[in-house]
Scaffold this motif. Structure first.
Motif, PDB file in Angstrom:
ATOM      1  N   ASN A  27      12.217   3.310  -9.603  1.00 27.85           N
ATOM      2  CA  ASN A  27      11.530   4.196  -8.660  1.00 27.85           C
ATOM      3  C   ASN A  27      11.037   5.390  -9.466  1.00 27.85           C
ATOM      4  OD1 ASN A  27      10.745   5.488  -6.241  1.00 27.85           O
ATOM      5  ND2 ASN A  27      12.730   6.518  -6.083  1.00 27.85           N
ATOM      6  N   THR A  82       6.560  10.999  -6.590  1.00 26.21           N
ATOM      7  CA  THR A  82       5.114  11.152  -6.373  1.00 26.21           C
ATOM      8  C   THR A  82       4.600  12.358  -7.171  1.00 26.21           C
ATOM      9  OG1 THR A  82       5.595  12.572  -4.463  1.00 26.21           O
ATOM     10  CG2 THR A  82       5.110  10.258  -3.999  1.00 26.21           C
ATOM     11  N   ARG A 107      13.023   0.521  -0.575  1.00 26.67           N
ATOM     12  CA  ARG A 107      12.548   1.919  -0.523  1.00 26.67           C
ATOM     13  C   ARG A 107      11.664   2.116   0.706  1.00 26.67           C
ATOM     14  NH1 ARG A 107      14.913   5.130  -3.704  1.00 26.67           N
ATOM     15  NH2 ARG A 107      13.621   6.651  -2.643  1.00 26.67           N
ATOM     16  N   ARG A 108      10.867   1.117   1.015  1.00 27.08           N
ATOM     17  CA  ARG A 108      10.014   1.257   2.207  1.00 27.08           C
ATOM     18  C   ARG A 108      10.893   1.334   3.457  1.00 27.08           C
ATOM     19  NH1 ARG A 108       4.423  -0.368   1.176  1.00 27.08           N
ATOM     20  NH2 ARG A 108       4.203  -1.412  -0.838  1.00 27.08           N
ATOM     21  N   GLU A 120       9.382   4.958   2.842  1.00 27.92           N
ATOM     22  CA  GLU A 120       8.195   5.150   2.005  1.00 27.92           C
ATOM     23  C   GLU A 120       7.015   4.426   2.640  1.00 27.92           C
ATOM     24  OE1 GLU A 120       8.701   4.290  -2.169  1.00 27.92           O
ATOM     25  OE2 GLU A 120      10.322   5.757  -2.351  1.00 27.92           O
ATOM     26  N   VAL A 178       2.679   7.006   0.365  1.00 27.92           N
ATOM     27  CA  VAL A 178       3.630   7.477  -0.652  1.00 27.92           C
ATOM     28  C   VAL A 178       3.614   6.520  -1.850  1.00 27.92           C
ATOM     29  CG1 VAL A 178       6.111   7.748  -1.125  1.00 27.92           C
ATOM     30  CG2 VAL A 178       5.100   8.747   0.945  1.00 27.92           C
ATOM     31  N   LYS A 214       2.749   7.283  -5.906  1.00 31.58           N
ATOM     32  CA  LYS A 214       3.638   6.915  -7.012  1.00 31.58           C
ATOM     33  C   LYS A 214       2.897   6.028  -8.020  1.00 31.58           C
ATOM     34  CE  LYS A 214       7.934   7.446  -4.504  1.00 31.58           C
ATOM     35  NZ  LYS A 214       9.325   7.015  -4.371  1.00 31.58           N
TER      36      LYS A 214
END
Ligand code: PEP
Length: 253
Positions: free
Chosen positions: A63, A66, A96-97, A102, A106, A110
């Motif tokens: 990960n 941003t 993560r979503r 996210e 977003v 990133k």
């Protein structure tokens, strides 16, 4: 055949002791012609970097932020990942979503931030089981891909457009129920077509990987499909024997 890429996503698993056991078992198992990438938890990146030191095994973050720097407690910038030896970073993983909310917006930020720092983003896309059963797979994945190009278009920077896409149906992640190789392959073709609508040159060369309950027993059937450029592996990447067998299959098919 262009070399396949096999990526280990350890997620939030492991320990210093595990790193000391697993990494030499992977690095010491040479699989020429396959690009292997290890994405350990961020806290272990530096020690893994010190242990790999081989041109054949690369390091990736799971990960990134941003943002580039500043008052963002707990965040890690892509530049910092580069500082400790990362070439890659996973972005938009479904965990993560789903767990950290996210959005496509977003993930797009990133994506651009990672490429501006010289990293190769591994962009995860995929539909949930519910979305698939409602016939929304194409719409969901197209939206995820479009947001990457939208973020690029909004950025004023010129970046080296090198990235990977991992098709990871959410219903197949960590469930033991992988997609069939045919379904994965069809979806990869759909993804490539969507990328082509944005950038025909990228669409010709981009590697699209499959992820979702890949193990040493089923990996070979995915690699028989020419469209599948490699795999993103969760659970099986924590077992060096399984991970190495998958790497071997990726080399042989
Ligand atoms: C993943 O987390 O990206 C993944 C593919 O996990 P698993 O291989 O465990 O399904």
């Amino acid at each position: 055949m262009d070399s396949r890429i096999i990526i280990a996503n350890w997620k939030m698993n492991g320990s210093a002791e595990m790193v000391a056991n697993i990494v030499p078992a992977i690095v010491g198992f040479k699989v020429p012609g396959v690009r292997s990438v290890l994405c350990p938890p961020a806290i272990f990146l530096r020690s893994v970097a010190e242990m790999i030191g081989s041109a054949e095994v690369f390091l990736g973050g799971q990960n990134c932020s941003t943002e580039k720097s500043g008052a963002f407690t707990g965040e890690i910038s892509p530049e910092m990942l580069g500082n400790v030896g990362c070439r890659y970073v996973i972005i938009g993983h479904s965990e993560r979503r789903q767990c950290y909310f996210e959005t496509n917006g977003v993930v797009g930020k990133k994506f651009v931030n990672a490429m501006e720092a010289g990293l190769i983003p591994i962009c995860c896309v995929g539909e949930t089981g519910e979305e698939r059963s409602k016939g929304l797979t194409r719409e969901v994945i197209n939206g995820q891909i479009d947001s990457l190009f939208t973020a690029l278009g909004e950025s004023t920077s010129k970046v080296n457009l090198e990235f990977l896409i991992a098709y990871e149906p959410v219903w197949a992640i960590g469930t033991g129920e992988s997609a069939s190789p045919d379904l994965a392959s069809e979806t990869h073709i759909m993804i490539r077509d969507r990328v082509a609508q944005h950038n025909a040159v990228v669409a010709e060369t981009i590697k699209i990987l499959y992820g979702g309950s890949v193990n040493e027993k089923n990996a070979g059937s995915f690699f028989e499909k020419g469209e599948i450029g490699g795999a993103l592996i969760g659970g099986a990447s924590l077992k060096p024997h399984s991970f190495n067998e998958i790497r071997k299959l990726a080399a042989g098919a």
